[in-house]
Design a protein around this motif. Structure first.
Motif, PDB file in Angstrom:
ATOM      1  N   LYS A 198      15.876   2.831 -27.702  1.00 48.43           N
ATOM      2  CA  LYS A 198      16.856   1.996 -28.383  1.00 48.43           C
ATOM      3  C   LYS A 198      16.478   0.524 -28.237  1.00 48.43           C
ATOM      4  N   ASP A 199      16.368  -0.187 -29.371  1.00 54.35           N
ATOM      5  CA  ASP A 199      16.042  -1.618 -29.409  1.00 54.35           C
ATOM      6  C   ASP A 199      14.645  -1.934 -28.881  1.00 54.35           C
ATOM      7  N   ALA A 200      13.741  -0.973 -28.963  1.00 46.70           N
ATOM      8  CA  ALA A 200      12.363  -1.202 -28.516  1.00 46.70           C
ATOM      9  C   ALA A 200      11.557  -1.943 -29.579  1.00 46.70           C
ATOM     10  N   VAL A 201      10.371  -2.383 -29.169  1.00 42.78           N
ATOM     11  CA  VAL A 201       9.373  -2.945 -30.084  1.00 42.78           C
ATOM     12  C   VAL A 201       8.353  -1.841 -30.346  1.00 42.78           C
ATOM     13  N   ILE A 202       8.068  -1.559 -31.611  1.00 40.81           N
ATOM     14  CA  ILE A 202       7.154  -0.479 -31.958  1.00 40.81           C
ATOM     15  C   ILE A 202       5.941  -1.023 -32.705  1.00 40.81           C
ATOM     16  N   CYS A 203       4.782  -0.443 -32.418  1.00 47.60           N
ATOM     17  CA  CYS A 203       3.540  -0.782 -33.109  1.00 47.60           C
ATOM     18  C   CYS A 203       2.840   0.523 -33.470  1.00 47.60           C
ATOM     19  N   VAL A 204       2.695   0.773 -34.762  1.00 44.02           N
ATOM     20  CA  VAL A 204       2.108   2.027 -35.241  1.00 44.02           C
ATOM     21  C   VAL A 204       0.763   1.748 -35.906  1.00 44.02           C
ATOM     22  N   GLY A 205      -0.266   2.476 -35.474  1.00 46.11           N
ATOM     23  CA  GLY A 205      -1.587   2.323 -36.074  1.00 46.11           C
ATOM     24  C   GLY A 205      -2.650   2.876 -35.156  1.00 46.11           C
ATOM     25  N   ARG A 206      -3.788   3.246 -35.726  1.00 44.63           N
ATOM     26  CA  ARG A 206      -4.890   3.729 -34.903  1.00 44.63           C
ATOM     27  C   ARG A 206      -5.250   2.689 -33.845  1.00 44.63           C
ATOM     28  N   ILE A 207      -5.573   3.161 -32.645  1.00 46.78           N
ATOM     29  CA  ILE A 207      -5.956   2.259 -31.557  1.00 46.78           C
ATOM     30  C   ILE A 207      -7.395   1.804 -31.802  1.00 46.78           C
ATOM     31  N   GLU A 208      -7.544   0.546 -32.200  1.00 48.26           N
ATOM     32  CA  GLU A 208      -8.864  -0.004 -32.494  1.00 48.26           C
ATOM     33  C   GLU A 208      -8.771  -1.525 -32.499  1.00 48.26           C
ATOM     34  N   GLY A 222       4.494  -8.002 -18.528  1.00 51.42           N
ATOM     35  CA  GLY A 222       5.465  -8.610 -17.624  1.00 51.42           C
ATOM     36  C   GLY A 222       6.781  -8.992 -18.264  1.00 51.42           C
ATOM     37  N   SER A 223       6.923  -8.765 -19.579  1.00 47.83           N
ATOM     38  CA  SER A 223       8.187  -9.078 -20.262  1.00 47.83           C
ATOM     39  C   SER A 223       9.176  -7.931 -20.060  1.00 47.83           C
ATOM     40  N   SER A 224      10.383  -8.116 -20.537  1.00 44.93           N
ATOM     41  CA  SER A 224      11.405  -7.068 -20.406  1.00 44.93           C
ATOM     42  C   SER A 224      11.441  -6.128 -21.613  1.00 44.93           C
ATOM     43  N   TYR A 225      10.547  -6.336 -22.579  1.00 45.48           N
ATOM     44  CA  TYR A 225      10.548  -5.509 -23.783  1.00 45.48           C
ATOM     45  C   TYR A 225      10.094  -4.074 -23.493  1.00 45.48           C
ATOM     46  N   LYS A 226      10.736  -3.134 -24.155  1.00 44.62           N
ATOM     47  CA  LYS A 226      10.190  -1.783 -24.252  1.00 44.62           C
ATOM     48  C   LYS A 226       9.212  -1.784 -25.413  1.00 44.62           C
ATOM     49  N   LEU A 227       7.976  -1.356 -25.168  1.00 46.45           N
ATOM     50  CA  LEU A 227       6.943  -1.348 -26.194  1.00 46.45           C
ATOM     51  C   LEU A 227       6.465   0.083 -26.415  1.00 46.45           C
ATOM     52  N   VAL A 228       6.484   0.516 -27.677  1.00 48.13           N
ATOM     53  CA  VAL A 228       6.040   1.859 -28.038  1.00 48.13           C
ATOM     54  C   VAL A 228       4.834   1.750 -28.968  1.00 48.13           C
ATOM     55  N   LEU A 229       3.671   2.203 -28.479  1.00 47.03           N
ATOM     56  CA  LEU A 229       2.476   2.291 -29.317  1.00 47.03           C
ATOM     57  C   LEU A 229       2.359   3.713 -29.846  1.00 47.03           C
ATOM     58  N   VAL A 230       2.138   3.838 -31.145  1.00 42.52           N
ATOM     59  CA  VAL A 230       1.951   5.153 -31.762  1.00 42.52           C
ATOM     60  C   VAL A 230       0.645   5.136 -32.535  1.00 42.52           C
ATOM     61  N   GLY A 231      -0.285   6.016 -32.161  1.00 38.99           N
ATOM     62  CA  GLY A 231      -1.544   6.081 -32.889  1.00 38.99           C
ATOM     63  C   GLY A 231      -2.650   6.679 -32.053  1.00 38.99           C
ATOM     64  N   ALA A 232      -3.526   7.428 -32.708  1.00 33.19           N
ATOM     65  CA  ALA A 232      -4.675   8.019 -32.026  1.00 33.19           C
ATOM     66  C   ALA A 232      -5.724   6.957 -31.742  1.00 33.19           C
ATOM     67  N   VAL A 233      -6.540   7.210 -30.742  1.00 33.78           N
ATOM     68  CA  VAL A 233      -7.630   6.299 -30.412  1.00 33.78           C
ATOM     69  C   VAL A 233      -8.776   6.552 -31.390  1.00 33.78           C
ATOM     70  N   SER A 234      -9.213   5.513 -32.095  1.00 38.92           N
ATOM     71  CA  SER A 234     -10.317   5.655 -33.041  1.00 38.92           C
ATOM     72  C   SER A 234     -11.610   6.005 -32.320  1.00 38.92           C
ATOM     73  N   SER A 235     -12.471   6.722 -33.015  1.00 41.64           N
ATOM     74  CA  SER A 235     -13.774   7.038 -32.435  1.00 41.64           C
ATOM     75  C   SER A 235     -14.506   5.730 -32.122  1.00 41.64           C
ATOM     76  N   ASN A 236     -15.244   5.730 -31.042  1.00 39.22           N
ATOM     77  CA  ASN A 236     -15.993   4.546 -30.569  1.00 39.22           C
ATOM     78  C   ASN A 236     -15.094   3.437 -30.018  1.00 39.22           C
ATOM     79  N   HIS A 237     -13.808   3.740 -29.815  1.00 41.37           N
ATOM     80  CA  HIS A 237     -12.907   2.716 -29.268  1.00 41.37           C
ATOM     81  C   HIS A 237     -12.257   3.175 -27.953  1.00 41.37           C
ATOM     82  N   GLN A 238     -12.869   4.127 -27.258  1.00 43.55           N
ATOM     83  CA  GLN A 238     -12.288   4.618 -26.016  1.00 43.55           C
ATOM     84  C   GLN A 238     -12.262   3.527 -24.940  1.00 43.55           C
TER      85      GLN A 238
END
Length: 369
Positions: A198-208, A222-238
């Protein structure tokens, strides 16, 4: 419609754009097939609809085939100059090489590496990157396109500026949302499984590197934000993801989901307060449109066509400035719910509107023929 070989296996914005436009064109009475081949038989078709000026090696072969069979070509450009990102947004050895080399040399080096590393890459498209050259193939495609279908006016301007030409043979086709699905999801109750966001910050996209998630986690560290990353890790970006994970591991309010079904993703957007994409370029990012439709405020990169789409109804950041990213998120978070942006998306930025504009482009191409 023709596209890249990994159109389905590595789904991206172009995958969604073409498949959703196809669905809506068929409702308008157009018969549409999607092919990932380079040299298919086109005898049963009136028009060839190509996509992508950035991954040019396959488009080059497809347009050669279309012209050989005397078919008019429309092109979804999906373009933004990459030099700034390649020289400033990359990391490690690739950044060092990019600072020293031209875009042609960069693409040639990448092609040689693929050719040596992957047997499946030892084909005509890779060989052309080495022998013909990246920008020569781009110019050939542009010279042989009958009608351009950019996603924005500024994208068309950038294309003309980059390749030093001028044309009026284009129709702006907006990126969009599936308005019926979004409207239906808006009416559903909140999913209990997403209550913690609830009230989080979301970022959707392949991890690259282009999506710039590492800068995002640094900016919010270090901030108080809840951060949700959604996305698979792109090849060659591990390795890139490993750096991101260090920040996820030390911030209990940071989360990463490699995949969430699109049907559920709409519900997650509805739970979140801000959608952010501090990427090096976006045209403008389908996820931003979907998130705005579900009521999120936007904190997005100033690079690309975001300003043309969202105007004063979004908050903008520079991808190479952590304070700028944090400030845009702060402003978006404290802003009241932006109903005006939500209404604009439902009115202007839908696949139905995209299909209407695309059909206009088809008609122009047939008239030129």
């Amino acid at each position: 419609m023709q596209s890249r070989k990994n159109f389905n296996s590595l789904s991206g914005g172009d995958t969604v754009q073409l498949t959703k436009t196809k669905e809506q064109l068929e409702k308008l009475g157009v018969n549409v097939d999607i092919s990932l081949e380079w040299e298919p038989d086109l005898s049963n078709y009136d028009i060839v609809h190509l996509s992508n000026v950035t991954r040019i090696q396959e488009t080059f072969l497809q347009i050669q085939n279309a012209k050989k069979q005397k078919k008019p070509v429309v092109l979804s450009t999906i373009f933004w100059p990459m030099e700034d990102f390649e020289k400033n947004g990359q990391i490690g050895i690739r950044k060092i090489l990019n600072e020293k080399l031209s875009i042609d040399s960069i693409e040639r080096v990448k092609a040689i590496a693929r050719f040596c590393k992957d047997k499946e890459a030892r084909n005509k498209s890779t060989k052309n990157l080495i022998s013909v050259g990246y920008t020569k193939m781009q110019k050939y495609v542009l010279d042989n396109t009958d009608i351009f279908l950019p996603n924005s006016e500024i994208e068309m301007q950038k294309l003309c500026q980059t390749f030093h030409f001028s044309t009026k043979k284009y129709v702006v086709v907006p990126n969009g949302i599936d308005a019926e699905i979004a409207a239906r999801k808006l009416g559903l109750p909140e999913l209990t499984e997403f209550q913690q966001f609830k009230d989080a910050v979301i970022c959707v996209g392949r991890i690259e590197t282009r999506k710039n998630q590492l800068a995002l986690v640094k900016a919010l560290d270090g901030s108080s934000y809840k951060l949700v990353l959604v996305g698979a890790v792109s090849s060659n970006h591990q390795k890139y993801y490993n750096e991101i994970k260090k920040y996820i591991d030390k911030n209990e309010n940071f989360y990463h989901f490699p995949y969430i079904q699109n049907e559920k993703l709409y519900q997650l957007y509805k739970m979140c307060r801000v959608s952010t994409l501090p990427s090096w370029l976006d045209t403008p990012g389908l996820v931003s449109l979907e998130a705005a439709a579900m009521g999120c405020n936007l904190a997005v990169s100033s690079r690309g066509s975001t300003g043309e789409y969202f105007g004063k109804d979004a908050f903008y950041c520079e991808p190479d400035d952590l304070k700028s990213i944090k400030n845009a998120i702060d402003l978006a978070y404290t802003n009241k719910d932006n109903k005006r942006l939500q209404e604009k998306v439902f009115q202007k930025y839908t696949w139905k509107e995209a299909a209407k504009a695309t059909l206009k482009g088809y008609e122009m191409a047939m008239n030129r023929r």
